[in-house]
Motif scaffolding. Structure first.
Motif, PDB file in Angstrom:
ATOM      1  N   LEU A 197       0.809  -1.210   0.000  1.00  0.00           N
ATOM      2  CA  LEU A 197       0.000   0.000   0.000  1.00  0.00           C
ATOM      3  C   LEU A 197       0.845   1.264   0.000  1.00  0.00           C
ATOM      4  O   LEU A 197       0.458   2.270  -0.587  1.00  0.00           O
ATOM      5  N   GLY A 198       1.991   1.222   0.646  1.00  0.00           N
ATOM      6  CA  GLY A 198       2.863   2.396   0.658  1.00  0.00           C
ATOM      7  C   GLY A 198       3.295   2.798  -0.741  1.00  0.00           C
ATOM      8  O   GLY A 198       3.142   3.959  -1.148  1.00  0.00           O
ATOM      9  N   ASP A 199       3.830   1.855  -1.492  1.00  0.00           N
ATOM     10  CA  ASP A 199       4.254   2.150  -2.868  1.00  0.00           C
ATOM     11  C   ASP A 199       3.066   2.449  -3.772  1.00  0.00           C
ATOM     12  O   ASP A 199       3.152   3.294  -4.659  1.00  0.00           O
ATOM     13  N   ALA A 200       1.973   1.768  -3.557  1.00  0.00           N
ATOM     14  CA  ALA A 200       0.805   1.960  -4.419  1.00  0.00           C
ATOM     15  C   ALA A 200       0.245   3.365  -4.277  1.00  0.00           C
ATOM     16  O   ALA A 200      -0.113   3.996  -5.271  1.00  0.00           O
ATOM     17  N   LEU A 201       0.163   3.876  -3.082  1.00  0.00           N
ATOM     18  CA  LEU A 201      -0.430   5.200  -2.877  1.00  0.00           C
ATOM     19  C   LEU A 201       0.548   6.335  -3.146  1.00  0.00           C
ATOM     20  O   LEU A 201       0.162   7.368  -3.698  1.00  0.00           O
ATOM     21  N   VAL A 202       1.799   6.159  -2.759  1.00  0.00           N
ATOM     22  CA  VAL A 202       2.769   7.249  -2.911  1.00  0.00           C
ATOM     23  C   VAL A 202       3.268   7.350  -4.348  1.00  0.00           C
ATOM     24  O   VAL A 202       3.288   8.434  -4.936  1.00  0.00           O
ATOM     25  N   ARG A 203       3.657   6.230  -4.926  1.00  0.00           N
ATOM     26  CA  ARG A 203       4.258   6.238  -6.263  1.00  0.00           C
ATOM     27  C   ARG A 203       3.310   5.794  -7.364  1.00  0.00           C
ATOM     28  O   ARG A 203       3.655   5.872  -8.538  1.00  0.00           O
ATOM     29  N   GLY A 204       2.157   5.286  -7.010  1.00  0.00           N
ATOM     30  CA  GLY A 204       1.228   4.777  -8.011  1.00  0.00           C
ATOM     31  C   GLY A 204       1.723   3.498  -8.656  1.00  0.00           C
ATOM     32  O   GLY A 204       1.427   3.217  -9.817  1.00  0.00           O
ATOM     33  N   SER A 205       2.450   2.704  -7.903  1.00  0.00           N
ATOM     34  CA  SER A 205       3.066   1.491  -8.420  1.00  0.00           C
ATOM     35  C   SER A 205       2.029   0.401  -8.692  1.00  0.00           C
ATOM     36  O   SER A 205       1.237   0.048  -7.826  1.00  0.00           O
ATOM     37  N   LEU A 206       2.052  -0.137  -9.897  1.00  0.00           N
ATOM     38  CA  LEU A 206       1.161  -1.248 -10.229  1.00  0.00           C
ATOM     39  C   LEU A 206       1.551  -2.523  -9.486  1.00  0.00           C
ATOM     40  O   LEU A 206       0.684  -3.328  -9.143  1.00  0.00           O
ATOM     41  N   VAL A 207       2.836  -2.699  -9.239  1.00  0.00           N
ATOM     42  CA  VAL A 207       3.286  -3.861  -8.485  1.00  0.00           C
ATOM     43  C   VAL A 207       2.767  -3.779  -7.044  1.00  0.00           C
ATOM     44  O   VAL A 207       2.356  -4.782  -6.460  1.00  0.00           O
TER      45      VAL A 207
END
Length: 68
Positions: free
Chosen positions: A22-32
């Motif tokens: 969730l951290g990467d998904a919300l901050v960076r918009g990471s699909l992974v």
């Protein structure tokens, strides 16, 4: 007892995967990150929760009775 530990392990693994992704998904918009949350974390949380909820909501379970 082993079943309870297994269910807690599923819940812990699912919550860990959601927290990591969730951290990467919300901050960076990471699909992974979103894939980790949706495809790994949430199913593990649901599986662990269902393991606790099904016996609670399933009703009484008594041997030797019939549904006459």
């Amino acid at each position: 007892m082993a079943a309870v530990v297994f269910r807690l392990g599923l819940l812990a693994a699912g919550m860990g995967a959601v927290e990591i992704g969730l951290g990467d998904a919300l901050v960076r918009g990471s699909l992974v990150g979103w894939a980790l949350v949706v495809l790994v974390g949430l199913p593990l949380i649901v599986a662990g929760s269902a393991g606790f909820m099904v016996p609670l909501l399933g009703g009484p379970n008594q041997k030797g009775t019939t549904d006459a």
